[in-house]
Design a protein around this motif. Structure first.
Motif, PDB file in Angstrom:
ATOM      1  N   ARG A 159       4.222   8.790   1.236  1.00  0.00           N
ATOM      2  CA  ARG A 159       5.548   8.220   1.125  1.00  0.00           C
ATOM      3  C   ARG A 159       6.405   9.107   0.247  1.00  0.00           C
ATOM      4  NH1 ARG A 159       8.482   2.846  -0.095  1.00  0.00           N
ATOM      5  NH2 ARG A 159       9.330   3.297  -2.136  1.00  0.00           N
ATOM      6  N   TYR A 196      12.137  12.585   6.679  1.00  0.00           N
ATOM      7  CA  TYR A 196      10.777  12.074   6.658  1.00  0.00           C
ATOM      8  C   TYR A 196      10.554  11.135   7.847  1.00  0.00           C
ATOM      9  CZ  TYR A 196       6.605   9.606   5.151  1.00  0.00           C
ATOM     10  OH  TYR A 196       5.345   9.059   5.101  1.00  0.00           O
ATOM     11  N   PHE A 224      -0.197   1.008   0.102  1.00  0.00           N
ATOM     12  CA  PHE A 224       0.724   0.162   0.866  1.00  0.00           C
ATOM     13  C   PHE A 224       0.038  -1.099   1.358  1.00  0.00           C
ATOM     14  CE2 PHE A 224       2.486   4.348   1.264  1.00  0.00           C
ATOM     15  CZ  PHE A 224       3.859   4.157   1.236  1.00  0.00           C
ATOM     16  N   ARG A 238       8.733  -3.460   7.041  1.00  0.00           N
ATOM     17  CA  ARG A 238       8.359  -2.195   6.404  1.00  0.00           C
ATOM     18  C   ARG A 238       7.194  -2.412   5.465  1.00  0.00           C
ATOM     19  NH1 ARG A 238      13.721   0.780   4.450  1.00  0.00           N
ATOM     20  NH2 ARG A 238      14.422  -1.347   4.126  1.00  0.00           N
ATOM     21  N   CYS A 271       5.102  -0.679  -0.518  1.00  0.00           N
ATOM     22  CA  CYS A 271       4.449   0.278  -1.418  1.00  0.00           C
ATOM     23  C   CYS A 271       4.153  -0.434  -2.731  1.00  0.00           C
ATOM     24  CB  CYS A 271       5.364   1.467  -1.672  1.00  0.00           C
ATOM     25  SG  CYS A 271       4.654   2.655  -2.813  1.00  0.00           S
TER      26      CYS A 271
END
Length: 946
Positions: free
Chosen positions: A178, A289, A368, A406, A409
């Motif tokens: 990430r 990314y 994550f 999503r 994290c």
RNA sequence: GGGCGGUUAGCUCAGCUGGUUAGAGCGCCUGCCUUACAAGCAGGAUGUCGGGGGUUCGAAUCCCUCACCGCCCACCA
């Protein structure tokens, strides 16, 4: 304490009540939850304040509202738990302590080391936790302090450990790449909210990238040319006619010996911006990314943790800092003739709050939590109605955010927090692990994924591993990171109740009832609590989410330390008392608007400068008003014996105030059920001030002097006061307890009807019941007539400037059916309106002679009301001209109204289309107005002839 | 850029499932230390309901649009 010992000062003393009753409540254990009770559970977990600093008015608001709900339900007899606690607030707390360390001792955390720094933070935490808890107590918060939790305490830590372990075992947590915000100065990742932005004038450079095996060029525009060394593609829009034919070919990346593909990407590229070609640097830009993921591009990390260029960069740039690389790259491009253009360009620089240096997007390995299934279920909790938002519009932000699914994290490069319970071993084999942990269910392991920064095995354990488990030949290394603060916060509703243990608290109080919070953490916190509640407990963590308004200053800005516009609730308590703070906040807690408080700086007597707000001036008189009403009642109870009252003994005004109180209880219940705190406060204030003080007490005064009526009047006053303070207690706990306790001395027996109670504290007194109070429309209508009459005479006295001791002798004309009603209020009229003998006459009949004469002389002041005409002979005090002006204005008003109604009734469409009921109502209204008009015309004519 | 909320009396706000002369608190003006309360009592003044358009017999309230304020989310090669 005897009646004689009662101190009943004229001014309510908030401090005395606070100092006296709060410790008493604690001592008696009223706030302590009893999970073994059979009563219906009601539980709120406090949104744990961050231990970064003291509470501000926003916390005061939220906690006042929670306390109102809690105190209400406690009085209703529910088994109540308000769970208090504080949050370690990971990065925020570590940052304040580090900042202080730097300021005071010129040291960084690396100078201290992990253990010493964490020790310092604990000391900070102890200080501020104590401060926060004392602030909550000063406000009167009725939390069960015996259960106070902290997100890092052993009970919460156990829940965190079990959750992570379960997630790991279920493959719900994984290690992945990430882009993080990297602070190259402090060599740490920083959170999004630790970043600030600065608009600066930068440049936009256009660079030529030669297309391989061709004479063509692509021109890319960039604000960060140094990152080109990590480019792994050039993107164009797939529909762009200029470049379409090049998709799939390659460019030779200048300054390197690499060839990179030309890709088509409609999401990244805006054809109209710049040249329509975008360089793609997946390891150093968030959009790139994402593009890299979409096209499975290589990701080349160019940076070392300290911000110098890494060995992945071409040799010429290795070891140089970012700025230096930029210079060299530009120079080298220039030299190669590839730098086409340099244009000024406004851009926003991301800077770290903690070091004030530029943030670099940096690719790193993080933990994550997989969100897809979790988010689906959590959305379901709201769409199916298991969880309800108030106001309901906030459900949308919750659902929208979760719909993105999503991954979360959860690792943070910090020292303050729950250490991630993962140990790495590169050298072991799976067989050896099986042997080492044979028979143990508290350790699980998984192989590191390809492409990860770790090799070998990842072990997760419920208890800390010592490092010796695998024998001397294998090194076990614990992950250095800690978990995101929201990880432990997400467990708060069940971790505080003792999960994973099957505690009686968890069984009784989970799911909790209400979560009250601000809207900005609906996603970060509320959604994640639902997810983890469902995952760990198989049920949502609460059934209702109440989103309270946000407190702003007079300019509509949020309160913050840097703006210096924050208010410490304790300062308000010192100036106004806790009840006024709470009453003011509750009165301002409306459903739609944020709460704007114009801030004033004032200097206290002790020289301190504090912020305050005029809003509290508005709320200030209330507690004192209530106190004085109570004082009046109590001072009239010297001979009170508490004999039950039979309904037929009640006077009209008794029945009126009891019926009005009944409606007030019903309204208060409705407001509380719907989280309408402003309406609750207003309803109760209006009843207290306008119904009880202005009328009921005044009505009672003459009756208290009458030996026969006195006991009934006393009983009703006691009943109303007793009920009223119980209704008000959730909002203003201290003054109501003070009254309750004082009342107990003079009137130990209460209850006009059956509902007697003698609770030893108002905290545990029964919540008033609507059905205990009689409805009485007739009394209401009658007393309304009295009030109109009295107000009208007062109005005439004031407007005509009658001397204080003048005692006019008025006449009231009413329809025959109302005569008796008015006559019953005789005593009241004389004292309350300040009149001599007065008479009620039938409006169909002639006026008494003296009035008729006064009218002929033009000495009559008049007020023509809806059901009542008031005629006051003024004698020498008459001002004929002024009287005429008033009557003419009155006439004009009436005619205007009649005109309005005529317009409606004359409109055929209105008569046809409006509801028949409404048309009829307008016709009746018109008749009334006409009658009033007639009376005014008559009076005016008499005056003009005189 | 997407979304949400707001704009009503000098200030802070109610009212908004369309239907009395648009309300409250504070502030302001007048008169009162009336033995519950002067942090009070009695009385009073104060509004083109942000602008424009529309729907409707009727709009502060519903729809469209513009302006401004605040917040959330995304983004700025």
């Amino acid at each position: 304490m005897t009646a004689a010992e009662q101190e009943l000062p004229k001014l309510y003393d908030p401090k005395a009540a606070q100092d006296r009753w709060y410790p008493h409540w604690l001592e008696k254990g009223y706030f302590t939850a009893d999970p073994t009770s059979n009563a219906q559970p009601y539980c709120i977990v406090i949104p744990p304040p961050n231990v970064t600093g003291a509470l501000h008015l926003g916390h005061a608001l939220n906690n006042t509202l929670q306390d109102i709900l809690i105190r209400w339900r406690r009085m209703k007899g529910d088994s109540v738990l308000w769970m208090p606690g504080t949050d370690h607030a990971g990065i925020a707390t570590q940052a304040v302590v580090e900042r202080r360390l730097l300021q005071d001792e010129k040291k960084t955390r690396h100078d201290l080391g992990r253990e010493a720094l964490v020790k310092r933070i604990w000391a900070w935490k102890d200080e501020y936790e104590a401060r926060i808890l004392s602030q909550l107590q000063a406000m009167g918060a009725s939390c069960d302090w015996s259960r106070t939790r902290f997100t890092l305490d052993p009970i919460c830590a156990k829940a965190v450990r079990h959750t992570f372990f379960k997630l790991f075992a279920d493959d719900k947590v994984y290690r992945g790449k990430r882009l993080v915000n990297w602070d190259t100065h402090l060599r740490t990742a920083v959170a999004d909210d630790e970043i600030y932005y600065e608009d600066t004038k930068g440049s936009l450079w256009s660079i030529r990238y030669p297309v391989a095996e061709s004479d063509e060029f692509l021109v890319v525009a960039t604000t960060r040319p140094e990152t080109m060394l990590g480019d792994t593609a050039v993107a164009v829009h797939p529909d762009d006619p200029r470049y379409k034919h090049l998709i799939g070919k390659e460019v030779a990346l200048p300054l390197t010996d690499r060839r990179i593909p030309i890709i088509g990407d409609g999401m990244l590229v805006d054809m109209a911006f710049g040249t329509g070609c975008v360089k793609v640097t997946p390891a150093h830009d968030p959009n790139d990314y994402q593009t890299g993921l979409r096209h499975k591009l290589a990701m080349i990390n160019l940076l070392n943790p300290d911000g110098t260029y890494h060995e992945n960069a071409p040799a010429a740039y290795r070891g140089l800092a970012v700025k230096e690389v930029r210079k060299r790259v530009l120079a080298d491009l220039e030299a190669a003739g590839l730098l086409l253009e340099t244009k000024p360009h406004d851009l926003r620089l991301n800077l770290s709050h903690r070091s004030n240096t530029a943030i670099e997007p940096y690719l790193s390995d993080q933990w994550f939590v997989r969100m897809d299934e979790f988010a689906e279920k959590a959305i379901g909790a709201v769409t199916s109605g298991q969880v309800t938002f108030h106001p309901e519009r906030y459900a949308k932000s919750y659902i929208d955010w979760l719909s993105e699914k999503r991954d979360w994290c959860v690792s943070r490069q910090l020292w303050w927090g729950h250490r991630i319970p993962i140990w790495y071993c590169e050298t072991i084999t799976e067989e050896e692990l099986n042997v080492a942990f044979a028979g143990r269910s508290d350790v699980v392991w998984r192989q590191a994924e390809a492409g990860s920064d770790r090799r070998g095995w990842l072990l997760c354990a419920l208890e800390d591993l010592t490092g010796q488990e695998l024998g001397p030949n294998h090194r076990l290394e614990q992950d250095g990171d800690v978990l995101d603060t929201w990880f432990s916060s997400a467990l708060w509703p069940h971790s505080t109740l003792g999960w994973p243990e099957k505690t009686p608290e968890l069984a009784k109080y989970y799911p909790t009832s209400v979560l009250s919070t601000a809207r900005d953490i609906i996603t970060l916190w509320v959604a994640r609590m639902v997810i983890m509640g469902q995952y760990n407990c198989g049920a949502v963590p609460f059934t209702d989410v109440f989103i309270h308004p946000v407190i702003q200053d007079g300019q509509g800005r949020r309160m913050s330390k840097s703006l210096g516009n924050g208010i410490d609730p304790v300062d308000i308590i010192e100036m106004y008392g806790a009840d006024t703070l709470r009453f003011g906040l509750a009165s301002a807690a409306t459903e739609t608007q944020d709460l704007r408080l114009p801030i004033e700086k004032i200097r206290l007597e002790d020289g301190r400068e504090v912020n305050t707000s005029d809003r509290f001036e508005q709320a200030k008189p209330f507690a004192n008003k209530l106190w004085n009403a109570a004082r009046f009642v109590m001072s009239n109870l010297g001979d009170y014996i508490g004999e039950p009252v039979r309904p037929e003994q009640l006077s009209i005004e008794d029945r009126w105030i009891l019926a009005t109180l009944r409606a007030t209880v019903s309204q208060a219940n409705a407001s509380l059920e719907k989280f309408q705190f402003e309406k609750l406060a207003k309803t109760l204030r209006d009843f207290t001030w306008n119904d009880f003080c202005d009328w009921a007490i005044e009505f009672a005064k003459p009756r208290l002097k009458d030996n026969e009526q006195r006991p009934v009047a006393q009983a009703v006053l006691v009943e109303v006061l007793d009920t009223l303070v119980r209704l008000l207690h959730p909002i203003v706990p201290f003054v109501t307890e003070q009254i309750w306790q004082s009342l107990a001395v003079v009137a130990p027996i209460r209850g006009v009807f059956a509902s007697r109670n003698s609770a030893e504290s108002i905290c545990v007194a029964p919540w008033p019941k609507v059905e205990d109070l009689p409805a009485d429309d007739h009394a209401q209508s009658r007393v309304d007539l009295w009030k109109d009459g009295i107000s009208a005479i007062r109005n005439i006295r004031a407007e005509r400037n009658l001397p204080k001791d003048a005692r006019p002798v008025p006449v009231m004309r009413v329809a025959a059916g109302e005569m008796e009603s008015l006559a019953a209020g005789l005593a009241m009229f004389q004292t309350m309106a300040g009149v001599g003998d007065w008479r009620v006459v039938n409006s169909a009949e002639d006026l008494p002679e003296d009035i008729e004469q006064a009218r002929a002389r033009g000495e009559l002041a008049a007020k023509v009301l809806d059901r009542l005409e008031i005629l006051v002979p003024l004698g020498q005090f008459i001002d004929k001209e002024a009287e005429k002006v008033k009557l003419r204005k009155n006439l004009a008003d009436l005619e205007k109204q009649i005109g309005g109604i005529d317009a409606k009734l004359g409109n055929a469409s209105f008569v046809e289309r409006a509801p028949a009921e409404l048309v009829l109502q307008q016709r009746q209204k018109r008749e009334e107005l006409q009658a009033r008009r007639g009376a005014v015309v008559e009076l005016l004519a008499a005056l003009e002839q005189s």
